[in-house]
Design a protein around this motif. Structure first.
Motif, PDB file in Angstrom:
ATOM      1  N   ASP A   1       0.826  -1.213   0.000  1.00 46.05           N
ATOM      2  CA  ASP A   1       0.000   0.000   0.000  1.00 46.05           C
ATOM      3  C   ASP A   1       0.855   1.256   0.000  1.00 46.05           C
ATOM      4  OD1 ASP A   1      -2.223  -1.588   0.003  1.00 46.05           O
ATOM      5  OD2 ASP A   1      -2.715  -1.277   2.127  1.00 46.05           O
ATOM      6  N   HIS A   2       1.953   1.215   0.748  1.00 53.84           N
ATOM      7  CA  HIS A   2       2.859   2.365   0.793  1.00 53.84           C
ATOM      8  C   HIS A   2       3.441   2.628  -0.594  1.00 53.84           C
ATOM      9  CE1 HIS A   2       6.186   4.567   3.286  1.00 53.84           C
ATOM     10  NE2 HIS A   2       5.834   5.251   2.208  1.00 53.84           N
ATOM     11  N   LEU A   3       3.854   1.561  -1.257  1.00 52.26           N
ATOM     12  CA  LEU A   3       4.403   1.701  -2.606  1.00 52.26           C
ATOM     13  C   LEU A   3       3.349   2.255  -3.563  1.00 52.26           C
ATOM     14  CD1 LEU A   3       6.540   1.253  -4.801  1.00 52.26           C
ATOM     15  CD2 LEU A   3       5.713  -1.098  -4.992  1.00 52.26           C
ATOM     16  N   VAL A   4       2.130   1.738  -3.480  1.00 56.09           N
ATOM     17  CA  VAL A   4       1.062   2.188  -4.365  1.00 56.09           C
ATOM     18  C   VAL A   4       0.785   3.674  -4.157  1.00 56.09           C
ATOM     19  CG1 VAL A   4      -1.419   2.004  -4.832  1.00 56.09           C
ATOM     20  CG2 VAL A   4      -0.020  -0.064  -4.632  1.00 56.09           C
ATOM     21  N   ARG A   5       0.736   4.113  -2.910  1.00 57.31           N
ATOM     22  CA  ARG A   5       0.509   5.541  -2.631  1.00 57.31           C
ATOM     23  C   ARG A   5       1.625   6.392  -3.208  1.00 57.31           C
ATOM     24  NH1 ARG A   5      -0.921   3.479   2.441  1.00 57.31           N
ATOM     25  NH2 ARG A   5       1.084   4.152   3.330  1.00 57.31           N
ATOM     26  N   LEU A   6       2.847   5.918  -3.051  1.00 57.97           N
ATOM     27  CA  LEU A   6       3.989   6.661  -3.594  1.00 57.97           C
ATOM     28  C   LEU A   6       3.899   6.766  -5.106  1.00 57.97           C
ATOM     29  CD1 LEU A   6       6.804   7.960  -3.428  1.00 57.97           C
ATOM     30  CD2 LEU A   6       7.778   5.639  -3.457  1.00 57.97           C
ATOM     31  N   LEU A   7       3.638   5.654  -5.774  1.00 60.22           N
ATOM     32  CA  LEU A   7       3.562   5.659  -7.235  1.00 60.22           C
ATOM     33  C   LEU A   7       2.385   6.484  -7.741  1.00 60.22           C
ATOM     34  CD1 LEU A   7       4.464   1.947  -8.051  1.00 60.22           C
ATOM     35  CD2 LEU A   7       5.938   3.960  -8.216  1.00 60.22           C
ATOM     36  N   ASP A   8       1.273   6.464  -7.030  1.00 58.24           N
ATOM     37  CA  ASP A   8       0.119   7.280  -7.431  1.00 58.24           C
ATOM     38  C   ASP A   8       0.456   8.765  -7.338  1.00 58.24           C
ATOM     39  OD1 ASP A   8      -1.411   5.084  -7.977  1.00 58.24           O
ATOM     40  OD2 ASP A   8      -2.529   5.128  -6.085  1.00 58.24           O
ATOM     41  N   GLU A   9       1.208   9.123  -6.294  1.00 57.16           N
ATOM     42  CA  GLU A   9       1.616  10.524  -6.150  1.00 57.16           C
ATOM     43  C   GLU A   9       2.601  10.915  -7.246  1.00 57.16           C
ATOM     44  OE1 GLU A   9       3.109  13.646  -2.680  1.00 57.16           O
ATOM     45  OE2 GLU A   9       2.822  11.511  -2.204  1.00 57.16           O
ATOM     46  N   VAL A  10       3.504  10.005  -7.562  1.00 60.35           N
ATOM     47  CA  VAL A  10       4.451  10.245  -8.658  1.00 60.35           C
ATOM     48  C   VAL A  10       3.690  10.406  -9.976  1.00 60.35           C
ATOM     49  CG1 VAL A  10       6.282   9.201 -10.056  1.00 60.35           C
ATOM     50  CG2 VAL A  10       6.388   9.072  -7.553  1.00 60.35           C
ATOM     51  N   GLU A  11       2.702   9.558 -10.194  1.00 60.62           N
ATOM     52  CA  GLU A  11       1.903   9.614 -11.416  1.00 60.62           C
ATOM     53  C   GLU A  11       1.218  10.974 -11.560  1.00 60.62           C
ATOM     54  OE1 GLU A  11      -0.188   8.218 -14.923  1.00 60.62           O
ATOM     55  OE2 GLU A  11       1.680   7.681 -13.897  1.00 60.62           O
ATOM     56  N   ARG A  12       0.665  11.487 -10.467  1.00 59.06           N
ATOM     57  CA  ARG A  12       0.011  12.802 -10.510  1.00 59.06           C
ATOM     58  C   ARG A  12       1.021  13.902 -10.804  1.00 59.06           C
ATOM     59  NH1 ARG A  12      -2.840  10.472  -6.143  1.00 59.06           N
ATOM     60  NH2 ARG A  12      -1.453  11.439  -4.609  1.00 59.06           N
ATOM     61  N   GLN A  13       2.175  13.811 -10.188  1.00 62.17           N
ATOM     62  CA  GLN A  13       3.191  14.844 -10.408  1.00 62.17           C
ATOM     63  C   GLN A  13       3.685  14.830 -11.857  1.00 62.17           C
ATOM     64  OE1 GLN A  13       4.284  17.273  -8.400  1.00 62.17           O
ATOM     65  NE2 GLN A  13       5.507  18.009 -10.125  1.00 62.17           N
ATOM     66  N   LEU A  14       3.875  13.647 -12.408  1.00 59.89           N
ATOM     67  CA  LEU A  14       4.377  13.545 -13.779  1.00 59.89           C
ATOM     68  C   LEU A  14       3.330  13.929 -14.820  1.00 59.89           C
ATOM     69  CD1 LEU A  14       6.503  10.251 -13.552  1.00 59.89           C
ATOM     70  CD2 LEU A  14       7.304  12.636 -13.547  1.00 59.89           C
ATOM     71  N   SER A  15       2.100  14.118 -14.388  1.00 63.66           N
ATOM     72  CA  SER A  15       1.080  14.636 -15.302  1.00 63.66           C
ATOM     73  C   SER A  15       1.225  16.143 -15.465  1.00 63.66           C
ATOM     74  CB  SER A  15      -0.326  14.305 -14.775  1.00 63.66           C
ATOM     75  OG  SER A  15      -0.614  15.051 -13.604  1.00 63.66           O
TER      76      SER A  15
END
Length: 222
Positions: free
Chosen positions: A122-136
């Motif tokens: 879950d921690h990894l998923v939250r991190l990657l989701d935040e990265v995904e938003r930033q890279l948008s």
């Protein structure tokens, strides 16, 4: 650079640094000076914040949980044997090796706990989701330029690829997927990571690690 327990340690002469991000910033300053730049600019607050977010995720449990159990247990046994052998060879360091031995046992117990595995994922998923938003919004984590924040993110993505988890964690996030393709074209990536993770070399990397462990165990060279 070495590790004392789980704490990274960097020593340059009499200068000793223990925090990972402080180590990275120190090396970054050395690189800037060595390049002959007239001014030294430390990483921005945004870069440091991203570095902290990435560092907060501990990949150990997640990685071990995706390694076939028979191989994981074999390596775990080897690590315990090394610790026990070192304890008898160096009595003055017995407490340090006992701590490593205890950590090895605790790790195996954690891998049996579904909640521990779920929290790591879950921690990894939250991190990657935040990265995904930033890279948008920006081509790199902290803006238009490739920074030390990206340097810390790249091994996370490389780890997922090595574990054959890119479809689950990278491809399903289009911004990260595009970012990952571009990162792999960088000369620094190709020199440091790419040559070990592409095609058949990926399997050779895993086989080489396994082979070394096997040989050392058979020869008992700790």
């Amino acid at each position: 650079m070495n590790r004392h327990g789980r704490v990274p340690v960097f020593q340059n002469g009499s200068h000793i640094i223990y925090n990972t991000i402080d180590i990275i910033q120190y090396i970054e300053r050395i690189a800037v000076v060595s390049s002959g730049a007239e001014s030294i600019s430390a990483s921005s607050r945004e870069v440091i914040e991203w570095m902290q977010k990435i560092q907060d995720w501990d990949p150990k449990i997640f990685t071990l949980s995706h390694i076939p159990e028979k191989y994981r247990l074999y390596v775990s046994k080897f690590i315990r044997q090394v610790a026990i052998a070192r304890m008898s060879e160096s009595p003055e360091l017995a407490s340090d090796y006992h701590r490593k031995l205890k950590e090895a046992y605790e790790t195996e117990e954690k891998l049996k706990e579904a909640d521990v595995l779920r929290r790591s994922k879950d921690h990894l998923v939250r991190l990657l989701d935040e990265v995904e938003r930033q890279l948008s919004e920006t081509p790199h984590l902290a803006g238009q330029e490739f920074t030390m924040a990206d340097v810390m993110l790249v091994p996370v993505l490389a780890r997922l690829e090595l574990l054959d988890l890119e479809n689950e964690y990278i491809i399903g996030r289009p911004n990260i997927a595009e970012y990952w393709i571009l990162v792999q074209q960088r000369l620094s990536y190709k020199k440091v990571i790419g040559k070990y993770f592409n095609g058949w070399r990926k399997h050779r990397t895993l086989l080489k690690a396994w082979f070394l462990v096997r040989i050392r165990s058979l020869l008992k060279r700790y």
